[in-house]
Design an enzyme around this catalytic site. Structure first.
Site, PDB file in Angstrom:
ATOM      1  N   TRP A   1      48.129 -53.605  33.079  1.00 17.09           N
ATOM      2  CA  TRP A   1      46.675 -53.794  33.078  1.00 17.09           C
ATOM      3  C   TRP A   1      46.173 -54.213  31.703  1.00 17.09           C
ATOM      4  O   TRP A   1      45.054 -54.670  31.550  1.00 17.09           O
ATOM      5  CB  TRP A   1      45.947 -52.552  33.602  1.00 17.09           C
ATOM      6  CG  TRP A   1      46.010 -51.344  32.693  1.00 17.09           C
ATOM      7  CD1 TRP A   1      47.108 -50.621  32.386  1.00 17.09           C
ATOM      8  CD2 TRP A   1      44.923 -50.709  31.992  1.00 17.09           C
ATOM      9  NE1 TRP A   1      46.793 -49.580  31.533  1.00 17.09           N
ATOM     10  CE2 TRP A   1      45.461 -49.605  31.282  1.00 17.09           C
ATOM     11  CE3 TRP A   1      43.557 -50.959  31.896  1.00 17.09           C
ATOM     12  CZ2 TRP A   1      44.675 -48.760  30.492  1.00 17.09           C
ATOM     13  CZ3 TRP A   1      42.774 -50.107  31.102  1.00 17.09           C
ATOM     14  CH2 TRP A   1      43.336 -49.024  30.409  1.00 17.09           C
ATOM     15  N   ASP A   2      47.046 -54.113  30.707  1.00 20.20           N
ATOM     16  CA  ASP A   2      46.744 -54.591  29.357  1.00 20.20           C
ATOM     17  C   ASP A   2      46.206 -56.021  29.382  1.00 20.20           C
ATOM     18  O   ASP A   2      45.325 -56.381  28.610  1.00 20.20           O
ATOM     19  CB  ASP A   2      48.017 -54.602  28.499  1.00 20.20           C
ATOM     20  CG  ASP A   2      48.737 -53.272  28.448  1.00 20.20           C
ATOM     21  OD1 ASP A   2      48.478 -52.417  29.301  1.00 20.20           O
ATOM     22  OD2 ASP A   2      49.591 -53.099  27.561  1.00 20.20           O
TER      23      ASP A   2
ATOM     24  N   GLU B   1      47.356 -41.095  29.468  1.00 19.88           N
ATOM     25  CA  GLU B   1      48.561 -40.686  30.214  1.00 19.88           C
ATOM     26  C   GLU B   1      49.059 -39.308  29.780  1.00 19.88           C
ATOM     27  O   GLU B   1      50.087 -38.845  30.272  1.00 19.88           O
ATOM     28  CB  GLU B   1      49.662 -41.740  30.041  1.00 19.88           C
ATOM     29  CG  GLU B   1      49.322 -43.044  30.749  1.00 19.88           C
ATOM     30  CD  GLU B   1      50.325 -44.158  30.477  1.00 19.88           C
ATOM     31  OE1 GLU B   1      50.918 -44.163  29.383  1.00 19.88           O
ATOM     32  OE2 GLU B   1      50.495 -45.029  31.345  1.00 19.88           O
TER      33      GLU B   1
ATOM     34  N   LYS C   1      45.721 -39.634  24.609  1.00 16.67           N
ATOM     35  CA  LYS C   1      46.637 -40.643  24.082  1.00 16.67           C
ATOM     36  C   LYS C   1      45.883 -41.918  23.703  1.00 16.67           C
ATOM     37  O   LYS C   1      46.181 -42.543  22.702  1.00 16.67           O
ATOM     38  CB  LYS C   1      47.683 -40.942  25.152  1.00 16.67           C
ATOM     39  CG  LYS C   1      48.821 -41.830  24.727  1.00 16.67           C
ATOM     40  CD  LYS C   1      49.763 -42.058  25.917  1.00 16.67           C
ATOM     41  CE  LYS C   1      50.849 -43.058  25.623  1.00 16.67           C
ATOM     42  NZ  LYS C   1      51.525 -43.526  26.846  1.00 16.67           N
ATOM     43  N   GLN C   2      44.975 -42.325  24.532  1.00 18.55           N
ATOM     44  CA  GLN C   2      44.191 -43.528  24.263  1.00 18.55           C
ATOM     45  C   GLN C   2      42.852 -43.379  24.967  1.00 18.55           C
ATOM     46  O   GLN C   2      42.705 -42.527  25.846  1.00 18.55           O
ATOM     47  CB  GLN C   2      44.913 -44.772  24.749  1.00 18.55           C
ATOM     48  CG  GLN C   2      44.954 -44.926  26.267  1.00 18.55           C
ATOM     49  CD  GLN C   2      45.724 -46.175  26.700  1.00 18.55           C
ATOM     50  OE1 GLN C   2      46.947 -46.140  26.807  1.00 18.55           O
ATOM     51  NE2 GLN C   2      45.014 -47.249  26.939  1.00 18.55           N
TER      52      GLN C   2
END
Lengths: 762, 762
Positions: free
Chosen positions: A359-360, A490, A602-603
């Site tokens: 999906w990046d 994640e 994480k992000q």
């Protein structure tokens, strides 16, 4: 992290001094690619030290059988794996009968690698003494042609320093290669034909199972003074390889060069039975240009890319090198000429991770290609997903969804799922949202709505169907809930009501309904065709409306923020700043369960939603959420700092924005994660561009208008970039004093700078 | 499921007719074991059809390197795998020079297998014609001696029917074996010595890595009429195997027999350099008894086991056969003589699942062994965990716990973790609770408190420390919460506040505190020793009290039930009865994410807590919870029906209780799950015993008193069982008319029957 390894330079990546320990890392960092093929910076000559060989052909993959400890229903049986392709770069060299091998040489001096990003070539040079005491100077230069994207060129120059020397070049091509990343040690390639013609050689092979047919080819000749030798002295053909031999007695202090052209013709672009013929044609073309002529074309092609995509930074050479390295790699990986290709997480620099598309692409890369190339390139990225719609529907069916619901894979090459961890493969479903968002983002930026009736609407219908089936009504909450998902963070798995996922699902349903209306009114023929094809009913769209209207969005009254997921407030909310430094990165120090029950992010997760849908929220709301979530964010994904950099800039926190920028821009150059030898982090490189253009520059499109909110880190004197906005080229220059906007010829364009309208004229 | 495969019989398992498709299933069902070793029902003679060879030695395992798709921090690098041991049963047979092989014989008649559970032997017989047209009658009988548990005996009888025949027996032992269940195709055994002495042969081998030393041995002789031939005609010794040859001309209609003793001596029981010597000693003993003498001992030993552990059922032969098969297998698997051994999920019947010990032992098996053997046997099961305490502390340390916190592994052989799925290995931590509960259960049943000061208290401290560290304070709820666990219902993963886990954690803390007090008051020297060893402080126990007092227990006011976990009520609460039959079992039809977000329960979860702590809840509360949860329970674990059977009986729902009973008791005999060829489900067999004794019989101990609430399914005329209660033997007989209780000689014993006191006298 090693900050002194790569020399700072505005346009080149330079390594000086030979360090055996760094050979594999440098093989990654000095990789070259041209969108169609890629090559790690392996030595052409033999090397008996540790090395990770990698030659890659875009779109050529192998379906590897899945290997897991414990099988779960729904895992893919096979998944596409990036495949090491036959070697076209190899040149064995013999010095008075002794093989040249840097691992066995002594007295290695002046070793230097340079990746010239401005001109698109890679050069390695050194002086060394062979075991039989010949001191040599070697300079080898290579590039993968952008103008002839099936071919690469190498010039291998040797000058004996201390005595006259017999130098034998043995250029070869070799299909006897293996993958480091393989589950079952399968044989991936089958070779069917090895032929030669004068100084050209050809190996026809096909991949097992996928049956991609490839002709690996080469042509070689030597130059010594004014002597050009285009016929090899001998030839050695084996089952999987073929090589030539060129011998030359070379006088002390004089130089001999081997020129080699090599590469691949692939049945994606040619008739399967005419691959050798096609190789001959491309070799005819490049040999008529010659090495220098081809290199001139290369320089021009890169100049053209840089003309549009360069970001110049003054006053901060490492930041300058970082952003150019990122832009260079993105252009090496994907040129936008083929909608069957996409942007792999490691590009052409390694084979880790099966598949190529995450999906990046939609969440991080689309903007870069859209703004630095043109809408046709961005449209190809969208079309890629349209082409995979049938497979996404099959994928959803495997997981129990019905009636044309589509779940795009977490990772893919050909539309099939390439991932097999249940908490990701089956649950990190927000990816579907990014694919719909990319359609919105594209039309918003380009005002080209034609993609929607032609292709996009079918994608939106499949995605809307998925979300409607994926939620369930909770009697308890009297709302639709979404159980068992993994959000962009994640570090939480199988959570309930991840705000980002619920929010984007609700948005997808509304956007699909809106686009249905739009197509019905404006493209009635397309509408009819699509309704017939998808068998969409009013009952279904009625349900979409109901789900969107009653979607549960977790919110904390106490904190005044949307909750990342139902259980977030039950966590032990210790901030990252209060964690023991020794425990970080937590993914290297903590067991998985500890990470999962921790509050550490994480992000960007909730903040990813604030990035996508910034117009839905006020700056105060952004600030509140940023202040709530960022302190728990460990940024252990390469995709994390960029989104936070953009938002910190928006909140006028330039020091923090700059820190995030640095973290993303030199991730690989400084090997922050100590894994660069496996390959580069390509997709996060688009995040670096985003940090500057959308973050510092504050570029966005709102109500059809291009907007800027220019800022500059105090460390910089000046920076400038160009963007292509609806086929107008706009150059933005920002200094500590202010911003300047130049536009190419054409009608005046109204933009908003810090929310004030400004009309730009050429 | 195949209900006609095994003939109904009260005491034997009988298969009639030769079916190649069922060979592997029968190899499991007719397995024999004696607690120290086990043997699948493989043919002694050669067999070229599909077969799954299995010989196992208790406690001999191999550390296999973990193989997973995606590594998570905390996974064990290696884990113990059940190991196929050298073959001791093999007897090649030649009939006039042609090998006997049922796969190549024709005209196979009267094929019969019988596992005589009453006497503990297995017999196979058939008439068949060899490829060279010799019609033979073969009868082969074997058993693993309970009285000499290092040895098995085989009598292989052949009668040529249609002509005089030269029969050659070639008994052998063979260490050249492999595992079907292996991650990396490692070599597991290394053979160091192959020797022989007259009609005895020995192979000394050791396992790789674990270095268990084993001598595999045999002795053989033939009997023909009154001719006993104890010296082989020849010998054939190879690198990994050794065999003898006995030739005999046999007259038509006359019988020749080969008697073979074989087995293993292991360095767990003997000095490592005296294994062959030990084998000679055991062979001396058994050969002085002879096959028939040894078999007599076997019958006596099994009679003794049955005397105590039999459950006789009248009026329902399949139920009778089922319960005896279960009791027989439990006794074959674990005899209670060695605290280094435990009860593996497949016993000695297959090699699937690494490791041997699950929480099944404490939750399901302990009661059976405690009541049908004696408290010493139960104590050995507890001691097994005490011996693993250090490893449990190391295991917890790997996951980030400190200060002596202990997490027992999900699956183990030697105390180390053998499992590697994060959602189970790291999160199914309620297993720690069962280990503490077993201590409570043991002392409640036996009134033997000596285990607590000697060993148990240290285990309880380690477990209490774990729970205290595993919870966290939720500011939000103002309670201690437990995030990210998997309860007994493995169809939910990574849930928050699983009621069962929180409840048992709270109970463990309270029980540890209570036992600390008890030991302090009654065993001050032990107390001092333990406090010094564990460095337990008042701060710590203060924290335990606080956590226990403020543990969050999810409860629904609306439904009046404790909630299985925080998110249960958000699920789409469709009952199992309303599911499409075609979708079941859901674990074969649904993808994992779908299962996880469904309300379907694999095995008792909240109800497991009601089973363990039945005195904490009223019958009305039980009923409410049973009626709430059972309708969502799919019973797809072999451990599910038994708990529900016990509870249905308690709620006077005898028809439902009987249905659950049937489902558990003939699981393997009728091959419900179509996987019996991989081995039997040993641990769930204890659940069958539980269904009868605790369910129908209503046996429990309350306030120190033995209680019964006798009931009987309407399908049965009568059933009876014995239990050992504090070294008193009580026989319970229950008919449709009522119950009768007999006690052995000794003081009168007061028991409660349907809550009324009754005094039993001998």
């Amino acid at each position: 992290m090693n900050q002194d390894y790569i020399q700072p330079h505005p346009w080149s990546i330079i390594e000086e001094g030979f360090d055996r320990e760094r050979v594999k890392s440098s093989e990654s960092l000095f990789s070259i690619g041209n969108g169609a093929m890629g090559q790690r910076a392996n030595f052409e000559e033999s090397y008996s030290g540790p090395t990770f060989q990698g030659s890659y052909i875009g779109g050529v993959y192998y379906p590897d059988k899945t290997r897991v400890g414990w099988w779960k229903n729904g895992y893919p049986e096979y998944f596409a794996k990036v495949l090491n392709a036959p070697n076209w770069i190899g040149i064995h060299v013999e010095i008075n009968g002794t093989p040249l091998d840097l691992a066995t040489c002594s007295n290695i001096k002046n070793f230097k690698r340079e990746l010239n990003m401005k001109e698109g070539w890679y050069q390695r040079s050194f002086v060394a003494t062979t075991p039989n005491n010949i001191e040599l100077e070697v300079v080898t230069t290579r590039f993968l042609s952008l103008s002839h994207d099936e071919v690469g060129a190498i010039k291998f120059e040797i000058t004996p320093i201390n005595s006259d020397t017999l130098i034998v070049f043995k250029p070869y091509i070799d299909a006897g290669i293996t993958n480091e990343d393989s589950n079952w040690d399968d044989k991936f390639w089958n070779t069917t034909k090895v032929t030669s013609e004068k100084n050209r050689a050809f190996i026809e092979s096909h991949t097992m199972k996928t049956n991609f047919k490839v002709c690996t080819f080469m042509q070689a000749y030597t130059v010594y003074g004014d002597l050009l030798k285009s016929s090899p002295d001998s030839e050695n053909s084996e089952e999987l390889s073929i090589g030539f031999e060129f011998s030359q007695k070379v006088k002390k202090g004089e130089k001999v060069s081997l020129i080699k052209y090599g590469g691949y013709t692939v049945d994606r672009n040619h008739e399967a039975d005419k691959l050798t013929e096609a190789a001959n044609i491309v070799l005819d073309e490049v040999s008529s240009l010659g090495f220098d002529g081809l290199l001139e074309e290369q320089k021009k092609a890169w100049a053209q890319i840089w003309e549009m995509s360069d970001i110049a930074i003054e006053g901060d050479i490492k930041a300058q090198q970082g952003i150019r390295f990122n832009i260079f790699q993105l252009n090496q990986t994907y040129t936008g000429t083929d909608s069957r290709l996409n942007i792999g997480p490691k590009g052409f620099t390694g084979e880790k991770y099966g598949g190529s598309t995450y999906w990046d692409t939609e969440a991080y890369c689309l903007q870069f290609y859209m703004a630095t190339k043109n809408q046709e390139v961005a449209r190809k990225l969208l079309k890629y997903r349209y082409n995979h719609l049938e497979k996404a529907i099959e994928n959803a069916e495997k997981l129990g969804f019905k009636n044309g619901a589509a779940l795009y894979p977490m990772v893919t090459m050909n539309g099939e799922e390439c991932h097999n961890e249940w908490e990701i493969t089956f649950e990190e479903i927000h990816r579907n949202g990014a694919i719909a968002y990319a359609i919105y983002n594209y039309t918003r930026y380009t005002e080209d709505y034609s993609y929607v009736p032609e292709m996009g609407l079918e994608v939106l219908i499949g995605i809307a169907r998925f979300w409607q089936q994926r939620v369930n009504w909770s009697e308890n909450r009297k709302k639709y809930v979404m159980l068992g998902v993994t959000g962009p963070n994640e570090y939480e798995n199988n959570v309930h009501n991840n705000w980002y996922t619920n929010y984007i699902a609700k948005w997808c349903l509304e956007y699909a309904l809106e686009q249905l209306d739009y197509v019905q009114q404006n493209h009635p023929a397309d509408y009819k065709r699509i309704i017939e094809k998808t068998k969409l009913t009013n009952d279904e769209t009625g349900l979409w409306k109901k789900v969107a209207a009653h979607m549960y969005l977790p919110y904390s009254e106490e904190h005044g923020v949307y909750l990342q997921q139902d259980g977030f407030l039950d966590k032990d909310l210790v901030r990252v700043a209060d964690l023991d430094r020794k425990e970080r990165p937590i993914n290297q120090h903590w067991s998985w369960d500890r990470i999962l029950r921790s509050p550490y992010i994480k992000q960007a997760d909730t903040l990813q939603g604030f990035y996508f849908f910034e117009d839905h929220f006020t700056v105060d709301e952004l600030e509140k959420h940023f202040d709530f979530y960022e302190p728990f964010t460990v940024h252990e994904s390469s995709l994390s700092p960029c989104v936070h950099s953009v938002q910190a800039a928006k909140l006028n926190r330039m020091e923090q924005a700059y820190t995030f920028y640095l973290r993303t821009s030199r991730l690989d150059l400084d090997d922050y994660n100590k894994e660069v030898e496996e390959g580069l982090h390509i997709t996060s490189m688009a995040g670096t561009w985003m940090s500057i253009v959308e973050g510092f520059g504050g570029m966005r499109v709102k109500d059809g208008k291009l907007c800027f909110a220019p800022k500059i880190p105090e460390q910089w004197e000046k920076y400038s970039f160009k963007i292509n906005f609806r086929d107008r080229i706009l150059k933005v220059t920002i200094t500590q004093e202010g911003a300047n906007f130049d536009i190419d010829a054409g009608e005046p364009l109204e933009i908003l700078v810090n929310e004030k309208p400004i009309t730009l004229s050429a």
